[in-house]
Design a protein around this motif. Structure first.
Motif, PDB file in Angstrom:
ATOM      1  N   TYR A   1       7.740  -6.003  -2.359  1.00 56.76           N
ATOM      2  CA  TYR A   1       8.305  -6.246  -1.024  1.00 56.76           C
ATOM      3  C   TYR A   1       7.898  -5.149  -0.028  1.00 56.76           C
ATOM      4  N   ALA A   2       7.919  -3.904  -0.497  1.00 55.34           N
ATOM      5  CA  ALA A   2       7.590  -2.790   0.410  1.00 55.34           C
ATOM      6  C   ALA A   2       6.124  -2.858   0.822  1.00 55.34           C
ATOM      7  N   ALA A   3       5.238  -3.213  -0.132  1.00 50.21           N
ATOM      8  CA  ALA A   3       3.815  -3.315   0.207  1.00 50.21           C
ATOM      9  C   ALA A   3       3.581  -4.500   1.137  1.00 50.21           C
ATOM     10  N   GLY A   4       4.310  -5.579   0.919  1.00 53.49           N
ATOM     11  CA  GLY A   4       4.198  -6.728   1.810  1.00 53.49           C
ATOM     12  C   GLY A   4       4.601  -6.357   3.225  1.00 53.49           C
ATOM     13  N   GLN A   5       5.687  -5.605   3.320  1.00 55.40           N
ATOM     14  CA  GLN A   5       6.172  -5.168   4.625  1.00 55.40           C
ATOM     15  C   GLN A   5       5.177  -4.224   5.297  1.00 55.40           C
ATOM     16  N   ALA A   6       4.515  -3.411   4.481  1.00 55.04           N
ATOM     17  CA  ALA A   6       3.584  -2.428   5.030  1.00 55.04           C
ATOM     18  C   ALA A   6       2.328  -3.090   5.594  1.00 55.04           C
ATOM     19  N   CYS A   7       1.973  -4.242   5.074  1.00 56.97           N
ATOM     20  CA  CYS A   7       0.657  -4.816   5.397  1.00 56.97           C
ATOM     21  C   CYS A   7       0.662  -6.003   6.332  1.00 56.97           C
TER      22      CYS A   7
ATOM     23  N   THR B   1      -9.151  -1.934   4.118  1.00 62.01           N
ATOM     24  CA  THR B   1      -8.697  -0.552   4.321  1.00 62.01           C
ATOM     25  C   THR B   1      -7.274  -0.390   3.793  1.00 62.01           C
ATOM     26  N   ALA B   2      -6.438  -1.352   4.131  1.00 60.54           N
ATOM     27  CA  ALA B   2      -5.048  -1.289   3.678  1.00 60.54           C
ATOM     28  C   ALA B   2      -4.992  -1.345   2.151  1.00 60.54           C
TER      29      ALA B   2
ATOM     30  N   ARG C   1       2.357  10.096  -0.677  1.00 59.88           N
ATOM     31  CA  ARG C   1       2.719  10.083   0.744  1.00 59.88           C
ATOM     32  C   ARG C   1       1.476  10.119   1.625  1.00 59.88           C
ATOM     33  N   ALA C   2       0.497  10.934   1.214  1.00 59.37           N
ATOM     34  CA  ALA C   2      -0.725  11.047   2.015  1.00 59.37           C
ATOM     35  C   ALA C   2      -1.501   9.728   2.023  1.00 59.37           C
ATOM     36  N   ALA C   3      -1.472   9.038   0.876  1.00 57.74           N
ATOM     37  CA  ALA C   3      -2.286   7.819   0.737  1.00 57.74           C
ATOM     38  C   ALA C   3      -1.909   6.747   1.754  1.00 57.74           C
ATOM     39  N   ILE C   4      -0.614   6.667   2.084  1.00 56.16           N
ATOM     40  CA  ILE C   4      -0.179   5.569   2.953  1.00 56.16           C
ATOM     41  C   ILE C   4      -0.066   5.968   4.416  1.00 56.16           C
ATOM     42  N   LEU C   5      -0.494   7.173   4.751  1.00 62.55           N
ATOM     43  CA  LEU C   5      -0.480   7.575   6.166  1.00 62.55           C
ATOM     44  C   LEU C   5      -1.221   6.577   7.054  1.00 62.55           C
ATOM     45  N   PRO C   6      -2.398   6.037   6.596  1.00 59.55           N
ATOM     46  CA  PRO C   6      -3.114   5.083   7.457  1.00 59.55           C
ATOM     47  C   PRO C   6      -2.313   3.824   7.790  1.00 59.55           C
ATOM     48  N   LEU C   7      -1.291   3.531   6.999  1.00 61.75           N
ATOM     49  CA  LEU C   7      -0.515   2.307   7.235  1.00 61.75           C
ATOM     50  C   LEU C   7       0.601   2.508   8.258  1.00 61.75           C
TER      51      LEU C   7
ATOM     52  N   ALA D   1       7.057   2.687   5.656  1.00 70.10           N
ATOM     53  CA  ALA D   1       8.210   3.573   5.431  1.00 70.10           C
ATOM     54  C   ALA D   1       8.900   3.290   4.087  1.00 70.10           C
ATOM     55  N   ARG D   2       9.012   2.023   3.732  1.00 72.07           N
ATOM     56  CA  ARG D   2       9.692   1.704   2.454  1.00 72.07           C
ATOM     57  C   ARG D   2       8.889   2.191   1.252  1.00 72.07           C
TER      58      ARG D   2
END
Lengths: 304, 304
Positions: B58-64, B211-212, B279-285, B290-291
């Motif tokens: 769910y969190a990855a879905g929300q992020a993308c 990229t995501a 934390r660093a890996a998802i900075l581009p998103l 946040a989740r």
């Protein structure tokens, strides 16, 4: 497409050689990490067997595709589908042979996997063969919408409403008396579901029409049951050396079989009726279905 | 999309309630034949658990996903993907607990499945949960080409080069000394693969860009390893009542762990480094991730 030019035993032997080569190629290398697991997976899959399921995939593919779509790409897709059903079948035998299930030490004339390796390896090898099968379907070079249908069919046929469910009913029925209807339900799930999936997957890959799919489904239902009835007859009429597995085991284990329910003669008559059903089902497919017809003959007439 | 409006514990609790309802719906009815098998599958799946894998989907879905594609249909697809990874996780625990594997009698504070039922039922329930998971992916209401990708990812992550392979290495390594690299390989397969699949499936359903996807893969690699390091630390610092499973079992079983390899302080430092990587890996998103950020915090900080 006309009648087959190669006789059935030669065609079947050719398909067996072919699927063995395909399986050798799609299984992870024996030297790839984790080595023991990959060796065990190969032991489970490459140990011979009649390859009836693979033959059904190829025969159904041949029955349904138009000559002008009989491309190399479609042949590759049939190879993946045939390998997938053989992998699922192989996994089911490995788990079925475990001590907590049938506790069998011999399979195809060799020690069963948990005897050759150990129980944990046997369980994990079976566990890993299942996703390998689904992964192969997902890599078929055909339209994604057809792949999705294929995955749905395999998932249903291998699951709790198919093969695994039939296995559970089989385990629970040891020592109890089943009606013919209950026995039919158990076998249509345990054995019939995956035989049916083999036929349908071949049809789907070949772009079968809905009419053709219906013919395949009727054929598969009759052939699937015939396969089990023939197996029950063989269990009491054959010996261990011919079978390559322990003969008389079902009767010994007090498992309900068609022979225990209908007697040997009754079972043979039932088998003939199913044979006729199978042949009638594929009449709409014409001469292209000749291999399916021959496989039905083979299943009814085999002695191991 | 901005920062989350609901705090993390409330969001996670909501997702747990939601996935429990989804799982209850996708599992065959307890009264459907074969009843014992279906009851056992429900026992395996509905027995609680942290639902970290579902939360990652769910969190990855929300992020993308873009806000304007956040449709009900996409929510349904995320539900199927989340249920699929939870089903595979549940099956792996059932088989892992069997006598031929870890031989554990307690899981989430309840008797394990083979203790509550029997070994054959536990094996078959696990066997049947796998195809159910693939079938759910095949039923996602998204483009067939995306479903095919999802099936490929789950097949790879659950198979001999993923979870099942990691399990095999784990079994084989009892009593032996692994290097940090070997231990990392084992855990990235055994635990990391399915955590990574959860993150990627969420992204795929949401139509993540390449990229995501790369960001998600890096995040998943760090979080997957962090999860295992945290687990190893908990095994020696927590007690059985808090864990809901037998504490100290890995140390007792002479299994190689990060704590046995790097010590408790070394493991804690390694965990912090992995946390920073995640934390660093998802900075581009951006803030949409946040989740995912909060789940990383949760995995590092959890006490059971």
């Amino acid at each position: 497409m006309g009648a087959p030019k190669v006789d059935f035993p030669a065609w079947l032997a050719g398909r067996v050689r072919h699927i063995e080569a395909v399986l050798d190629q799609v299984l992870p290398e024996a030297g790839a990490l984790p080595e023991t697991l990959h060796q065990a997976m190969r032991y489970a899959v490459m140990g011979g067997g009649k390859r009836v399921r693979a033959a059904l995939v190829y025969a159904a593919g041949q029955a349904c595709r138009a000559t002008d779509t009989a491309t190399t790409i479609q042949d590759m897709a049939l190879d993946h589908a045939a390998a997938a059903v053989e992998l699922v079948h192989a996994y089911s035998l490995v788990h079925d042979d475990l001590p907590c299930m049938d506790d069998d030490a011999l399979r195809r004339g060799r020690p069963t996997l948990h005897v050759r390796y150990d129980e944990a390896t046997a369980m994990l090898a079976g566990d890993a063969l299942q996703p390998l099968a689904f992964g192969l379907l997902a890599q078929m070079p055909i339209a994604p919408a057809l792949i999705v249908q294929a995955v749905q069919i395999l998932a249903h046929s291998a699951g709790s409403l198919g093969m695994a469910g039939g296995q559970a009913i089989d385990c629970a029925s040891v020592g109890s008396v089943l009606t013919r209807e209950e026995l039919g339900t158990m076998h249509s799930m345990k054995t019939g579901a995956m035989l049916g999936a083999s036929v349908l997957l071949g049809g789907i890959v070949a772009g079968a029409s809905s009419t053709a799919r219906e013919a395949l489904e009727s054929y598969a239902a009759a052939v699937g049951l015939a396969f089990q009835v023939a197996d029950d007859i063989l269990d009491v009429t054959s010996d261990t050396a011919t079978l390559g597995k322990t003969a008389g085991k079902d009767a010994l284990g007090n498992k309900p079989t068609y022979v225990s329910l209908m007697g040997l003669d009754g079972s043979r008559q039932f088998l003939e009726a199913l044979h006729a059903d199978a042949r009638a089902a594929i009449l709409p497919l014409g001469t292209a279905a000749a291999r399916l017809d021959e496989i039905a003959d083979y299943i009814v007439g085999r002695n191991h």
